[in-house]
Design an enzyme around this catalytic site. Structure first.
Site, short mmCIF file in Angstrom:
data_model
loop_
_atom_site.label_atom_id
_atom_site.label_comp_id
_atom_site.label_asym_id
_atom_site.label_seq_id
_atom_site.Cartn_x
_atom_site.Cartn_y
_atom_site.Cartn_z
N GLY A 163 48.18 50.88 33.30
CA GLY A 163 48.06 51.21 34.71
C GLY A 163 46.63 51.05 35.19
O GLY A 163 45.83 50.31 34.61
N THR A 245 41.93 60.27 26.77
CA THR A 245 41.48 60.84 28.03
C THR A 245 42.65 61.05 28.98
O THR A 245 42.46 61.25 30.17
CB THR A 245 40.44 59.92 28.72
OG1 THR A 245 41.06 58.65 29.00
CG2 THR A 245 39.22 59.70 27.84
N ALA A 246 43.87 61.01 28.44
CA ALA A 246 45.08 61.10 29.27
C ALA A 246 45.61 62.53 29.31
O ALA A 246 45.22 63.32 30.16
CB ALA A 246 46.13 60.12 28.74
N ARG A 247 46.51 62.87 28.37
CA ARG A 247 47.07 64.22 28.29
C ARG A 247 47.15 64.60 26.81
O ARG A 247 47.54 63.80 25.97
CB ARG A 247 48.46 64.30 28.93
CG ARG A 247 48.44 64.30 30.46
CD ARG A 247 47.84 65.58 31.00
NE ARG A 247 47.88 65.66 32.45
CZ ARG A 247 46.89 65.28 33.26
NH1 ARG A 247 45.80 64.74 32.75
NH2 ARG A 247 47.00 65.44 34.56
N GLU A 282 35.27 80.67 30.84
CA GLU A 282 34.55 80.45 29.59
C GLU A 282 34.43 81.73 28.78
O GLU A 282 34.32 82.82 29.31
CB GLU A 282 33.16 79.89 29.89
CG GLU A 282 33.19 78.49 30.50
CD GLU A 282 31.80 77.98 30.81
OE1 GLU A 282 30.84 78.74 30.63
OE2 GLU A 282 31.69 76.81 31.22
N HIS A 301 37.78 67.95 29.17
CA HIS A 301 38.58 67.35 30.24
C HIS A 301 37.68 66.99 31.42
O HIS A 301 37.94 67.32 32.58
CB HIS A 301 39.67 68.31 30.70
CG HIS A 301 40.78 67.61 31.45
ND1 HIS A 301 41.51 66.58 30.91
CD2 HIS A 301 41.27 67.78 32.71
CE1 HIS A 301 42.40 66.16 31.80
NE2 HIS A 301 42.26 66.86 32.90
N ALA A 303 36.53 63.70 31.91
CA ALA A 303 36.53 62.25 32.12
C ALA A 303 36.60 61.88 33.60
O ALA A 303 36.10 60.84 34.00
CB ALA A 303 37.68 61.60 31.36
#
Length: 362
Positions: A163, A245-247, A282, A301, A303
């Site tokens: 994609g 870097t997706a899920r 945190e 997370h 990116a």
């Protein structure tokens, strides 16, 4: 201009994740469009429902919106995901109830591609280890170990998914002289783009077996959950790297830990996790074996982060809601549940609603 948006002043709008994910660009856009959101940070369905059950529109970033939350919505017209992935939203129930689910699909494709290449470069050039050695004064030793790195022009990148973010990654990788393989669920799609970029389309097994770096660019759903399991990981070369870097749950995280501990893979670059929740306040570092591995680079997370992406996601997400609450469909590419039949009337999408450039208003 004020009267143009006066009809939105009385709309009941809720912005979830207000503490964890604030966005000052959004705030200015709310002023521009006369929206007055309720900013809140409930976490569980029981906490969320009292805030949202009577809302006209709902903004969400990282919070889960399961079936009970969607079922509680009495008059909601739109759930605006301020981001891309909608795996935490019960889209099927929203569709059944005539509620539009929207997202901003292109807001961080450049950042995700940049981050992917950063992880590849840092892993291949042993940046983490080299930096540590330099700080210890071990520069001669670092040079001897650096001989084990490879030039990117001699390596192969495999993309799982082809994609928008994958294509941007391919552009960057090709500029380094890399061979690029890619696979996707619909192999008949994307052939022209692949040919133009010099990307070889093939099956998943070939991507896993021939790539020096395997990078994930697919959504999380029933078909992709644990797609990269232990069997898939062991098909990869022993000196290969996995980039995600997706899920997180696309990868069987515990299987990844095992193959890394055994030395089957050279390393991994991970920005998204199955068992580490980075969407909480945190505190102490999580107790997770990934954090103990020297050949793994971990980012929280991040990116998709940049000044430009922050602006783009705010503009896209807010305009989705403004369009719908003004009686129009949103941009067609921003509709997640494209087969939805809204419970309320909508006119065709009208880009003239937003004819004033955002930069002139904020």
């Amino acid at each position: 201009m004020a009267s143009r948006w006066s009809h939105l002043e009385q709309m009941h709008v809720v912005r979830l994740n207000a503490v964890l994910h604030p966005n000052d660009v959004e705030v200015e856009l709310y002023k521009k469009y006369h929206l007055n959101p309720v900013f809140c940070e409930p976490a569980t369905p029981e906490e969320i429902i009292p805030y949202v059950q009577d809302c006209d529109a709902l903004f969400a970033v990282s919070v889960s919106l399961p079936t009970p939350v969607i079922e509680s919505l009495r008059r909601c017209k739109v759930i605006s995901r301020l981001g891309t992935g909608t795996d935490k939203i019960d889209v099927a129930t929203a569709t059944r109830r005539g509620i539009l689910v929207t997202n901003v699909p292109l807001f961080c494709i450049h950042e995700q591609a940049d981050h992917t290449m950063m992880l590849i470069l840092a892993l291949e050039r042993k940046l983490k280890r080299m930096d540590g050695m330099m700080r210890q004064g071990l520069w001669q030793r670092s040079k001897s170990e650096g001989v084990a790195t490879h030039r990117l022009a001699a390596r192969t990148l495999g993309l799982v998914g082809f994609g928008n973010s994958a294509r941007e990654t391919a552009k960057r990788a090709r500029s380094f002289g890399m061979r690029v393989l890619a696979t996707r669920r619909r192999m008949d799609a994307g052939q022209a783009e692949a040919a133009a970029l010099g990307v070889e389309m093939t099956d998943l097994d070939t991507v896993l077996r021939e790539s020096d770096y395997v990078s994930l660019h697919i959504p999380l759903n029933r078909e992709t959950y644990h797609l990269i399991d232990e069997t898939a990981l062991r098909k990869m070369k022993r000196d290969a790297f996995l980039i995600n870097t997706a899920r997180g749950a696309i990868v069987d995280e515990m299987a990844l830990v095992r193959v890394l501990q055994e030395g089957h893979l050279a390393g991994a670059g991970i920005d998204t996790y199955e068992h580490i929740d980075v969407f909480v306040p945190e505190g102490n570092p999580p107790n997770h074996p990934l954090l103990e591995l020297e050949n793994v680079l971990l980012t929280p997370h991040s990116a998709g982060l940049s000044v430009e992406a922050k602006r783009d996601v705010a503009v896209g997400g807010v305009e989705n809601v403004v369009s719908i609450l003004s009686g129009h469909w949103p941009h067609p590419d921003h509709i997640v549940n494209r087969g939805v039949e809204p419970w309320f009337p909508l006119k065709p999408y009208d880009p003239a609603l937003f004819e004033t450039a955002c930069e002139e208003c904020i």
